[in-house]
Design a protein around this motif. Structure first.
Motif, short mmCIF file in Angstrom:
data_model
loop_
_atom_site.label_atom_id
_atom_site.label_comp_id
_atom_site.label_asym_id
_atom_site.label_seq_id
_atom_site.Cartn_x
_atom_site.Cartn_y
_atom_site.Cartn_z
N GLY A 59 2.99 -13.25 -2.15
CA GLY A 59 2.77 -12.23 -3.30
C GLY A 59 3.78 -12.33 -4.33
N SER A 105 6.68 -11.12 -4.51
CA SER A 105 7.99 -11.18 -4.03
C SER A 105 8.11 -12.73 -3.14
CB SER A 105 8.12 -10.36 -2.97
OG SER A 105 7.17 -10.44 -1.87
N SER A 129 1.02 -18.00 3.94
CA SER A 129 0.40 -16.84 3.67
C SER A 129 -1.22 -17.34 3.93
CB SER A 129 0.33 -15.98 2.47
OG SER A 129 -0.04 -16.80 1.47
N ARG A 130 -2.22 -16.43 3.93
CA ARG A 130 -3.57 -16.68 4.16
C ARG A 130 -4.00 -17.71 3.28
NH1 ARG A 130 -5.57 -10.75 4.11
NH2 ARG A 130 -4.31 -11.21 2.49
N SER A 131 -3.41 -17.98 1.90
CA SER A 131 -3.93 -18.75 1.23
C SER A 131 -3.50 -20.08 1.35
CB SER A 131 -3.55 -18.19 -0.50
OG SER A 131 -2.22 -17.78 -0.58
N ASP A 172 -2.48 -17.20 8.70
CA ASP A 172 -2.57 -15.68 9.14
C ASP A 172 -1.61 -15.26 10.06
OD1 ASP A 172 -3.51 -13.10 9.92
OD2 ASP A 172 -5.48 -13.62 8.88
N VAL A 173 -0.61 -14.36 9.83
CA VAL A 173 0.25 -13.91 10.54
C VAL A 173 -0.06 -13.16 11.57
CG1 VAL A 173 1.11 -11.90 9.60
CG2 VAL A 173 2.73 -13.21 10.64
N THR A 222 5.49 -9.98 4.00
CA THR A 222 4.20 -9.88 3.98
C THR A 222 3.85 -8.37 3.38
OG1 THR A 222 4.20 -9.62 6.26
CG2 THR A 222 3.37 -11.43 5.75
N GLY A 223 2.79 -8.22 3.13
CA GLY A 223 2.46 -7.00 2.78
C GLY A 223 0.84 -6.65 2.68
N SER A 246 12.33 -4.30 3.08
CA SER A 246 12.02 -3.21 3.38
C SER A 246 12.31 -2.21 2.32
CB SER A 246 12.51 -2.60 4.68
OG SER A 246 12.00 -1.38 5.00
N TYR A 257 1.95 4.19 4.28
CA TYR A 257 2.34 3.04 4.05
C TYR A 257 3.71 3.08 4.71
CZ TYR A 257 3.89 -1.14 1.46
OH TYR A 257 4.18 -2.47 1.18
N LYS A 311 5.97 0.85 7.56
CA LYS A 311 7.39 0.33 7.31
C LYS A 311 8.51 0.78 8.27
CE LYS A 311 8.26 -2.22 4.52
NZ LYS A 311 8.14 -3.93 4.43
N SER A 340 15.33 -2.32 -0.32
CA SER A 340 15.60 -2.20 -2.07
C SER A 340 14.61 -0.89 -2.34
CB SER A 340 15.11 -3.51 -2.70
OG SER A 340 13.80 -3.69 -2.96
N TRP A 349 10.61 -2.13 -7.10
CA TRP A 349 10.71 -3.35 -8.11
C TRP A 349 10.23 -2.68 -9.31
CZ3 TRP A 349 7.72 -6.53 -4.21
CH2 TRP A 349 8.42 -6.91 -3.06
N GLN A 352 2.06 -3.23 -10.10
CA GLN A 352 1.41 -3.34 -8.77
C GLN A 352 0.55 -1.97 -8.62
OE1 GLN A 352 4.56 -4.08 -6.24
NE2 GLN A 352 3.84 -5.86 -5.71
N ARG A 392 -3.25 -1.49 -7.70
CA ARG A 392 -3.69 -0.99 -6.25
C ARG A 392 -4.40 0.56 -6.43
NH1 ARG A 392 2.25 -2.05 -3.43
NH2 ARG A 392 1.94 -4.11 -3.34
N1 LIG Z 1 6.59 -3.53 -3.97
C1 LIG Z 1 7.85 -2.97 -4.02
O1 LIG Z 1 8.31 -2.22 -5.13
C2 LIG Z 1 8.74 -3.24 -3.07
C3 LIG Z 1 9.85 -2.86 -2.83
C4 LIG Z 1 10.86 -2.79 -1.72
C5 LIG Z 1 10.13 -3.87 -0.60
N2 LIG Z 1 8.73 -4.15 -0.71
C6 LIG Z 1 8.19 -4.80 0.41
O2 LIG Z 1 8.26 -6.18 0.38
C7 LIG Z 1 7.10 -6.94 0.92
C8 LIG Z 1 6.30 -7.57 -0.09
O3 LIG Z 1 5.76 -6.78 -0.93
P1 LIG Z 1 4.78 -7.20 -2.11
O4 LIG Z 1 4.44 -6.12 -2.80
O5 LIG Z 1 5.16 -8.59 -2.36
O6 LIG Z 1 3.56 -7.24 -0.80
P2 LIG Z 1 2.06 -7.71 -1.24
O7 LIG Z 1 1.77 -8.30 -2.75
O8 LIG Z 1 1.27 -6.26 -0.89
O9 LIG Z 1 1.39 -8.67 0.04
C9 LIG Z 1 2.31 -10.03 0.15
C10 LIG Z 1 1.72 -10.94 0.55
O10 LIG Z 1 1.44 -10.87 1.76
C11 LIG Z 1 0.41 -11.78 2.31
N3 LIG Z 1 -0.22 -11.28 3.54
C12 LIG Z 1 -1.25 -10.31 3.71
N4 LIG Z 1 -1.94 -10.41 4.81
C13 LIG Z 1 -1.12 -11.42 5.54
C14 LIG Z 1 -1.73 -12.06 6.66
N5 LIG Z 1 -2.39 -11.51 7.53
N6 LIG Z 1 -1.00 -13.47 6.99
C15 LIG Z 1 -0.09 -13.87 6.22
N7 LIG Z 1 0.12 -13.29 4.87
C16 LIG Z 1 -0.48 -12.36 4.59
C17 LIG Z 1 -0.49 -11.93 1.02
O11 LIG Z 1 -0.70 -13.19 0.71
P3 LIG Z 1 -2.32 -13.83 1.14
O12 LIG Z 1 -3.07 -12.97 0.50
O13 LIG Z 1 -2.00 -15.27 0.56
O14 LIG Z 1 -2.20 -13.99 2.61
C18 LIG Z 1 0.18 -11.24 -0.13
O15 LIG Z 1 0.27 -11.98 -1.31
C19 LIG Z 1 6.51 -5.36 1.60
O16 LIG Z 1 6.76 -5.50 3.08
C20 LIG Z 1 7.09 -4.38 0.95
O17 LIG Z 1 6.94 -3.23 1.76
C21 LIG Z 1 8.19 -4.01 -1.63
#
Ligand SMILES: NC(=O)c1ccc[n+]([C@@H]2O[C@H](COP(=O)([O-])OP(=O)(O)OC[C@H]3O[C@@H](n4cnc5c(N)ncnc54)[C@H](OP(=O)(O)O)[C@@H]3O)[C@@H](O)[C@H]2O)c1
Length: 243
Positions: free
Chosen positions: A9, A11, A30-32, A36-37, A56-57, A92, A106, A110, A129, A132, A138, A142
């Motif tokens: 994603g 991040s 990642s899956r793309s 697949d984790v 991952t998320g 996280s 959610y 976490k 953090s 963001w 996002q 969503r």
């Molecule tokens: N958003 C915020 O403000 C924020 C703040 C602090 C911390 N975080 C944490 O940071 C992390 C990343 O957040 P994000 O918003 O970047 O996440 P996201 O966009 O929801 O997902 C990140 C990536 O995870 C990959 N993914 C999903 N299922 C998977 C699988 N089965 N195997 C492998 N890869 C997989 C996906 O890529 P593919 O589709 O290519 O698999 C997706 O692009 C999360 O843990 C979130 O809780 C987020």
């Protein structure tokens, strides 16, 4: 130094850029990219890594689905990190473990994820953090329902993702060595204020006042960092006007 970033994603992209800028070789999985984790053999995929960043998320408000996803991801990555002798760096969220927000599935996921990471990863750093700056967009993606998108009432101290990625790069190259690191942005604001500042949101934002104890916690500042939390990155207003 070989760094693997798991998660494709926004991040994953930002972290890869920050780590590459330190001269590390980076692989994103990642899956793309075919990994697949939850299904594939993580130890084989992560062989040769010195550092594994878990970014991952899966967005869901279901406690069961979030817990299954986040604990499954971390169990696989933590065990693989132990097997290949790598440092596991987990992303996280500040205050996601607070009892008043566990009703949000959610965050319950976490919280469970952090507990699994502590139990399976021999060499772990959790980087928490606040939300963001990019979270405002996002959320619109969503929470979109046709022409409208719901914006939950949240009081937060958002931070630039690039600034968080720089902290993660510091951890990856060993310039920071704490087991847990928390960072936040410089200002307190609301998700609604951030959303209204987005250029061309492409959808009509609608405020969603979440009822009950959890809604009061979100609006009342439960997600705000402690006073002594390290502040990183630009102000939201400067960041958004530079976009
Ligand atoms: N958003 C915020 O403000 C924020 C703040 C602090 C911390 N975080 C944490 O940071 C992390 C990343 O957040 P994000 O918003 O970047 O996440 P996201 O966009 O929801 O997902 C990140 C990536 O995870 C990959 N993914 C999903 N299922 C998977 C699988 N089965 N195997 C492998 N890869 C997989 C996906 O890529 P593919 O589709 O290519 O698999 C997706 O692009 C999360 O843990 C979130 O809780 C987020």
């Amino acid at each position: 130094m070989r760094v693997v970033v798991v998660g494709g994603g926004i991040s994953g992209v930002a972290i890869s850029r920050a780590v590459e800028a330190r001269g590390c070789s980076v692989t994103r999985l990642s899956r793309s990219t075919g990994f697949d984790v939850l299904r594939d053999d993580a130890t084989t995929a992560l062989a040769g890594a010195d550092v594994i960043v878990e970014a991952t998320g899966r967005f869901t408000t279901s406690r069961k689905a979030a817990t299954q996803f986040f604990t499954g991801s971390t169990r696989a990555i933590g065990r693989a990190a132990g097997a290949v002798g790598a440092h596991h760096v987990l992303l996280s969220i500040v205050n996601c473990m607070r009892p008043e927000v566990q009703g949000y599935g959610y965050f319950a996921g976490k919280t469970a994820q952090e507990a699994v990471a502590r139990s399976v990863s021999p060499h772990l750093t959790i980087v928490r953090s606040t939300q963001w700056f990019e979270f405002a967009r996002q959320n619109l993606d969503r929470m979109r329902f046709g022409p409208v998108a719901l914006v939950p009432g949240m009081t937060i101290a958002p931070v630039a993702l690039d600034a968080v990625a720089t902290v993660i790069a510091d951890v990856a190259v060993g310039e920071r060595s704490a087991r847990e690191i928390e960072v936040a942005g410089p200002d307190t604001t609301t998700l609604w204020t951030m959303t209204k500042a987005l250029p061309g949101p492409g959808v009509t934002p609608v405020p969603l006042p979440i009822p009950g104890r959890m809604g009061r916690a979100f609006r009342g500042g439960t997600l705000l960092p402690a006073r002594e939390t390290e502040v990183v990155g630009p102000r939201f207003q400067d960041w958004i006007t530079g976009k």
